[in-house]
Scaffold this motif. Structure first.
Motif, mmCIF file in Angstrom:
data_model
loop_
_atom_site.group_PDB
_atom_site.id
_atom_site.type_symbol
_atom_site.label_atom_id
_atom_site.label_comp_id
_atom_site.label_asym_id
_atom_site.label_seq_id
_atom_site.Cartn_x
_atom_site.Cartn_y
_atom_site.Cartn_z
ATOM 1 N N SER B 96 0.796 -1.223 0.000
ATOM 2 C CA SER B 96 0.000 0.000 0.000
ATOM 3 C C SER B 96 0.833 1.279 0.000
ATOM 4 C CB SER B 96 -0.897 0.017 1.227
ATOM 5 O OG SER B 96 -1.582 1.237 1.297
ATOM 6 N N LEU B 97 0.424 2.211 -0.858
ATOM 7 C CA LEU B 97 1.046 3.537 -0.863
ATOM 8 C C LEU B 97 0.295 4.512 0.039
ATOM 9 C CD1 LEU B 97 1.710 2.429 -3.998
ATOM 10 C CD2 LEU B 97 2.728 4.698 -4.039
ATOM 11 N N VAL B 98 -0.874 4.115 0.479
ATOM 12 C CA VAL B 98 -1.714 5.021 1.241
ATOM 13 C C VAL B 98 -1.001 5.505 2.502
ATOM 14 C CG1 VAL B 98 -3.835 5.208 2.585
ATOM 15 C CG2 VAL B 98 -3.867 4.088 0.348
ATOM 16 N N GLN B 99 -0.582 4.529 3.318
ATOM 17 C CA GLN B 99 0.053 4.886 4.572
ATOM 18 C C GLN B 99 1.351 5.656 4.330
ATOM 19 O OE1 GLN B 99 -0.057 1.517 7.187
ATOM 20 N NE2 GLN B 99 -0.981 2.920 8.623
ATOM 21 N N LEU B 100 2.053 5.254 3.299
ATOM 22 C CA LEU B 100 3.307 5.921 2.951
ATOM 23 C C LEU B 100 3.076 7.396 2.666
ATOM 24 C CD1 LEU B 100 6.137 4.851 2.721
ATOM 25 C CD2 LEU B 100 5.765 4.434 0.302
ATOM 26 N N GLU B 101 1.948 7.710 2.035
ATOM 27 C CA GLU B 101 1.675 9.110 1.747
ATOM 28 C C GLU B 101 1.228 9.849 3.011
ATOM 29 O OE1 GLU B 101 -1.272 9.974 -1.271
ATOM 30 O OE2 GLU B 101 -0.206 11.832 -1.731
ATOM 31 N N TYR B 102 0.332 9.217 3.782
ATOM 32 C CA TYR B 102 -0.126 9.865 5.014
ATOM 33 C C TYR B 102 1.038 10.112 5.964
ATOM 34 C CZ TYR B 102 -5.100 9.491 4.026
ATOM 35 O OH TYR B 102 -6.346 9.648 3.484
ATOM 36 N N GLU B 103 2.027 9.211 5.946
ATOM 37 C CA GLU B 103 3.109 9.332 6.923
ATOM 38 C C GLU B 103 4.387 9.871 6.284
ATOM 39 O OE1 GLU B 103 0.925 6.038 9.749
ATOM 40 O OE2 GLU B 103 2.973 5.656 9.133
ATOM 41 N N LYS B 104 4.206 10.626 5.212
ATOM 42 C CA LYS B 104 5.261 11.431 4.606
ATOM 43 C C LYS B 104 6.529 10.651 4.262
ATOM 44 C CE LYS B 104 3.374 15.660 6.392
ATOM 45 N NZ LYS B 104 2.550 15.702 5.169
ATOM 46 N N GLY B 105 6.330 9.501 3.653
ATOM 47 C CA GLY B 105 7.468 8.781 3.096
ATOM 48 C C GLY B 105 8.244 7.915 4.065
ATOM 49 N N VAL B 106 7.763 7.800 5.315
ATOM 50 C CA VAL B 106 8.421 6.922 6.293
ATOM 51 C C VAL B 106 7.633 5.614 6.392
ATOM 52 C CG1 VAL B 106 9.108 6.634 8.697
ATOM 53 C CG2 VAL B 106 9.309 8.869 7.595
#
Lengths: 304, 304, 304, 304
Positions: B96-106
């Motif tokens: 998933s890219l969703v969490q990656l986007e919400y958490e600013k790449g971390v």
């Protein structure tokens, strides 16, 4: 493990720990607590007991009682239980409705609020007098008739608990709440209001360190298999979205409450309860986690 | 634990296990595997060895090698590592890219693809010849110079790896990738292509069952504290969004790969590798989980 | 409407408008612009022209060129187009990958970056020399051979465009990009780099105020039905997640760019281009919206 | 426009339209409707009237009444209104709690359920007898004392409205509901229960086609500026997550209800109401949209 020695070391370390974070203040009953309180109690499966600080003082155990509610529901309705609530970490903040909506009213696990509400709904379905019978269940394991709900705390939670009301209504819209909403909420707010001391908590949860049998009374609270599974759920889901951090730093299954309490289990060895009201940004006791990290790091005794 | 006895019981149970699910087929090299393959190998910290079925046959270990990449990065760059990747379960599907986007790449943890890409980026920063040096690291612990990348698999992954390319570009947009994207992806696709047998895997990971020391060679691969922390991360994050279910059913830290392999650790006792190519809906080996559940349930020996 | 009068009023109002917000600065070519620039040009369907301030100065039109790309793609591939990109407002920030993942690689509309990348992919599929042919298309409507890409801006965008690379890779993983990623990105970054003045923009887009026919040349750029549909898409999707606010305050279909330009259309009456580089929090020209709000409020002439 | 001619054409087309989709059935009062019903009524600003089919039969207008609630709240509390509810399309399904949580209890617009609940909360704050006074407001504009709530529908909605209860509780947890939850819900469920015919609807909403003045009575219901803004909000937000599709196909501001009704406005020209109970996947009348698309396509008379 030389418990005497490590508890002595902990006693020396406690005053040096930073006491950061904020006391929960969404209800006045929690906000009024002295932020400097600190209690710790360790009970071994061989019934050795070690207490420090305010270990004998009762406080609001809040979400820690969700473990006891799950133990009881697990006994009463094993089959349907895991169709209605998962065993996966939530990955998001403990109050989030987002996941609940994406996953059609099935909460990720029984320790987030939504999951505990489903557990309460099961208790309401299965018990004639759920509030009274749950309290007796807790008192029975504790061997202590004094443990009780705090009416003021329960009322306060109820009057501000709109997010919990939002969640239970959302789940009911998906058919995952079977009883009257107000009845279930009443049980929920009451069980969060229970007050216990660190000593009482450590002794209450000792059966999870002993394959489901309370070593003090010899009573089999739950089967060995279920005891292991409850510990697994606590390890994965016991600290909201800080579960991974807690496993990484401390390495014990456990459960925290916004009152500042934490219970942790070392299967086969001991249970330990700590209390320190200031919470970190994730809603878990700041000093509580620090002292438990000291314990398992110093003794290289995490379960991993 | 009487290993002889339980392995004999497992041998009897294996043919009775349902073999559900689908073999991973997004690249032809994985899709062509015989879906009926089954291997299992258990190595105790005392160097007793028990193998079953196709335990000696090499297969594509895929994400299992992310554990070795993390071990190496943990040694090379302990400090910055945990600023760039978390230790929390992802709560969502592994890609998933969703969490990656919400958490600013971390990324949530080093075992989801995004996290492993950050780990690879660290290896590229720290090593002069990252591909060669990583392979030597793996071979050194295994005591086996034959272990190698599979060029065909790596190329296949690269030609279809658009989602991984999406993730690494997203992280680079947040500044969490420091090196050239193609170089990091090349290392990543190569390390996922390593081929090992169950026997080799069990022996490779035995140091995590022995406080970081490989009992066979006596070599300290990693400190006891780090060994425990790696096990904790595997327990919380090793099975994508089925980590809770694996903890509940099996109760051992471990890591799976889409090639159908699983490595699991019982700290202080043994490591075990299983291989069965059909995957359940969550992307983990269907029969692999079943036989491990049989093992820990039958022997009441989960870590909880 | 007395255009003379309202333009005179606007000229008087402009100096009194607050000039808030920030100039886009993610590439040096945009960041270096004089933040006090202000241009406005209104062209009526009867070819009356009214310019104010820096109306004759070229600037980077950025996303405004997405409208022209859509016009061309709509002509070339009407059928498949709307299977590959939607016409709904995005509801989230213009660069978001979240919705793109939830909706399996189909962008919400052709004006968010992901949607414009799909439009570019169609142009690459349909045109032999897409960059050259797109430029000729724009020049042809403008009747102006001087309009051109800015190579420095295109290169700058390319070297920092990791989020766009993430999106196009994600869409390719879902099969919604048919051509080589670098070729499509090259076209995309080039078309965003086009430089035009307010006067040129107003005249370029006049056909959308005249049922698809350029009133100056008499050329039918697009059918009346398509002209209406393009205006509808601009109304619903032309201002990222501020589309509702723009409809509420201004009430004209339009499109903005991070260079500080806005084109707006009053069907049957006029087109108007404004330029003021400071952007509000949503990425749209702060003063540009203010002066358009003045125009339609003062004349009670929104389309609603 | 030759209304006589286009209405005759529509009469010929209606029997040829596919009647797809499903009648709303979450409450028995809606599910019991004859799915073949079809009504249409067009009223021009010059008070020409054209009716077709079941144009005189009353049905449950449901969410269409949210427009009237907004008109009234807009008059009563213009300032605070837009701090408490936005004017942006939701981008997600009309009942979603996700966005509501991400955006801290402020609904995207007044036409999704959450937004209409905030509007009702404002009416409860401002009116002494909100239910009665709202009904009088509607009757006054309609010039018709027979329009009424349907008690059975309101009760039915209330007994199944757990998702609405979830939303209002969530908003109250963020402080965006000021009154007692049950009182606000009661108003909300009642106003959704109003029953009107297509003829009554077209006449009721004619003021939005005439700059806020009801051409029949000459009464200024709302200022010209507000009338335009209400139309803008309907254009952007009137059809849940199909607003873009409706603008693309039909090109008129409007509002739909799950009873199968749609009201649409052509500013300066006419209002039109249609009714056909089968809903498409987005919850809007299937045939209703088809006949409106025929109307504006055939006459090239969308507002764009």
């Amino acid at each position: 493990m030389d418990y005497e020695k490590i508890v002595t070391e902990m006693a020396a370390v406690i005053p040096t720990l930073e006491n950061c974070g904020k006391v929960a203040s969404y209800i006045p009953e929690l906000g009024g607590i002295d932020a400097e309180k600190f209690g710790l109690h360790l009970t071994t499966v061989g019934n050795q007991n070690y207490g420090l600080g305010d270990a004998g003082e009762r406080f609001s155990i809040q979400s820690i009682s969700k473990v006891m509610a799950l133990v009881l529901a697990f006994e009463l309705e094993e089959e349907a239980l895991w169709q209605r609530v998962g065993v996966e970490p939530s990955g998001t903040h403990f109050n989030s409705l987002v996941q609940l909506e994406y996953e059609k009213g099935v909460p990720r696990n029984p320790f987030i609020n939504a999951g505990a509400l489903v557990v309460c709904d099961i208790l309401v379905s299965r018990l004639k007098q759920p509030k009274q019978q749950f309290l007796e269940f807790v008192r029975g394991i504790a061997g202590n008739q004094e443990i009780d709900y705090c009416q003021r705390v329960a009322e306060s939670e109820k009057s501000t608990g709109f997010k919990n009301a939002a969640m239970i209504n959302l789940m009911k819209s998906y058919g995952n709440i079977h009883n009257d909403i107000d009845t279930v909420l009443d049980l929920y707010f009451n069980l969060c209001s229970i007050e216990m001391s660190c000593r009482e908590l450590a002794q209450q949860f000792l059966f999870l360190a002993a394959n489901g049998v309370d070593p003090l009374s010899g009573r089999a609270v739950i089967s060995p298999g279920k005891s292991k599974r409850l510990n697994a759920i606590m390890q994965l889901c016991g600290f909201y979205d800080e579960a991974g951090e807690f496993a990484y730093r401390v390495g014990l299954p456990g459960k925290s409450g916004v009152g500042g309490g934490i219970i942790a289990i070392h299967p086969g060895n001991y249970s330990i309860a700590v209390w320190s009201p200031r919470l970190n940004a994730k809603g878990n006791s700041y000093r509580g986690i620090r002292i438990l990290e000291f314990l398992t790091t110093r003794t290289t005794s995490s379960i991993f």
